[in-house]
Design a protein around this motif. Structure first.
Motif, PDB file in Angstrom:
ATOM      1  N   SER A 107       0.260   1.966 -11.763  1.00  0.00           N
ATOM      2  CA  SER A 107       0.006   0.616 -11.975  1.00  0.00           C
ATOM      3  C   SER A 107      -1.184   0.301 -12.919  1.00  0.00           C
ATOM      4  O   SER A 107      -1.484  -0.512 -13.599  1.00  0.00           O
ATOM      5  N   GLY A 121       0.764  -1.171   0.216  1.00  0.00           N
ATOM      6  CA  GLY A 121      -0.070  -0.028  -0.007  1.00  0.00           C
ATOM      7  C   GLY A 121       0.925   1.086   0.071  1.00  0.00           C
ATOM      8  O   GLY A 121       0.294   2.480   0.129  1.00  0.00           O
ATOM      9  N   ALA A 122       2.133   1.330  -0.191  1.00  0.00           N
ATOM     10  CA  ALA A 122       2.963   2.306  -0.097  1.00  0.00           C
ATOM     11  C   ALA A 122       2.751   3.298  -1.228  1.00  0.00           C
ATOM     12  O   ALA A 122       2.768   4.554  -0.756  1.00  0.00           O
ATOM     13  N   GLY A 125       0.398   3.560  -3.477  1.00  0.00           N
ATOM     14  CA  GLY A 125      -0.860   3.955  -4.167  1.00  0.00           C
ATOM     15  C   GLY A 125      -0.933   3.249  -5.739  1.00  0.00           C
ATOM     16  O   GLY A 125      -0.227   2.670  -5.863  1.00  0.00           O
ATOM     17  N   ALA A 126      -2.259   3.741  -6.168  1.00  0.00           N
ATOM     18  CA  ALA A 126      -2.517   2.769  -7.410  1.00  0.00           C
ATOM     19  C   ALA A 126      -2.546   3.388  -8.655  1.00  0.00           C
ATOM     20  O   ALA A 126      -2.289   2.568  -9.733  1.00  0.00           O
TER      21      ALA A 126
END
Lengths: 142, 144
Positions: free
Chosen positions: B10, B3-4, B6-7
């Motif tokens: 990717s 979770g470091a 963020g999304a």
């Protein structure tokens, strides 16, 4: 500008703590990855749907645990539904406690069920509180 | 550390690499009585380029096919009111539906999953769907 950066850092820290404390797993990241400009509140919407299901199931399980003798099949069925909903939002601790509860159901261990359920309710309430604070902070203009 | 990062980075990479998004659209049907699951599975499928319809139970799914709707792939839950996934799958195959039908269940029992497979599924997955489960299915659709 500095205030915005401070708020962004605070938000990132809130989010990270949810993972570090074991409340959330990678399923939550999948939900975040699906959120886009066309669906800017997707994660919050899904979590809200989860709250609706899970609150109802917690009440149902509580009532079922008050009965004597305990109907372990029914309890297992309710917790199966609760676990499914929790898994879908990445609620890691609650999911683990659901699994434990179901194991106690299979063993016919009523005391184990009750103790685990208390832990589950506590962690569910904690996650809910933290997520609500997180989404509140993430609102535009917050 | 999970979770470091963020999304967003990717996510963009995945969608741009996806074979479906570069070609003609594929149509998927999501059949589940849980609105949360319908929402999540629809979003996953849309993110990789599917056009998605939803049905709340097996009867709605069967009725869609009866009215002439066509889908490349159906994702169907096992336990639903009105008509469950097993009965709906049998009905769809009896109607000669050739869509790929993928069962999606939270049940772990091998016996229950086998009964679901015997109804006419091509595959059976555990909920929830993930990209790792969907991408190979898309690639197979592309090849065929």
């Amino acid at each position: 500008m500095e205030r915005n950066q401070q708020l962004r850092r605070q938000l990132a820290s809130m989010r990270q703590s949810l993972f570090d404390q074991g409340h959330l797993d990678e399923q939550f990241i999948l939900l975040e990855e699906l959120q886009d400009d066309a669906n800017p509140n997707f994660v919050e919407e899904v979590v809200t749907l989860h709250y609706r299901d899970s609150a109802r199931l917690i009440t149902t399980i509580e009532r079922a645990l008050e009965k004597s003798p305990l109907d372990f099949n029914k309890l297992d069925g309710y917790m199966h539904q609760f676990k499914g909903s929790s898994t879908s939002i990445g609620a890691k601790k609650v999911k683990a406690e659901s699994t434990q509860f179901r194991e106690y159901c299979e063993a016919g261990n009523g005391e184990g069920c009750m103790k685990t359920f208390q832990l589950l309710k506590r962690d569910y309430a904690t996650l809910r509180r933290k997520l609500e604070a997180y989404f509140q902070q993430a609102l535009p203009g917050a | 550390m999970i979770g470091a990062e963020g999304a967003s980075s990717s996510k963009k990479a995945r969608i741009s690499e996806n074979p479906v998004s570069k070609n003609r659209p594929y149509f998927a049907l999501v059949v589940d009585d849980d609105p949360m699951i319908r929402r999540i599975h629809s979003m996953i499928l849309k993110s990789v380029g599917f056009k998605v319809e939803v049905a709340e139970n097996g009867k709605e799914a069967v009725d869609l096919f009866r009215t002439g709707a066509k889908f490349h792939i159906v994702f169907i839950d096992m336990e639903m009111p009105v008509m469950d996934g097993i009965e709906a799958t049998k009905a769809m195959r009896a109607m000669k539906v050739e869509s790929k039908i993928v069962g999606v269940t939270s049940r772990n029992s091998e016996t229950e999953r086998e009964v679901f497979m015997q109804a006419g599924l091509d595959l059976c997955y555990t909920k929830p769907l993930t990209m790792a489960k969907i991408v190979p299915l898309l690639e197979e659709l592309q090849k065929n």
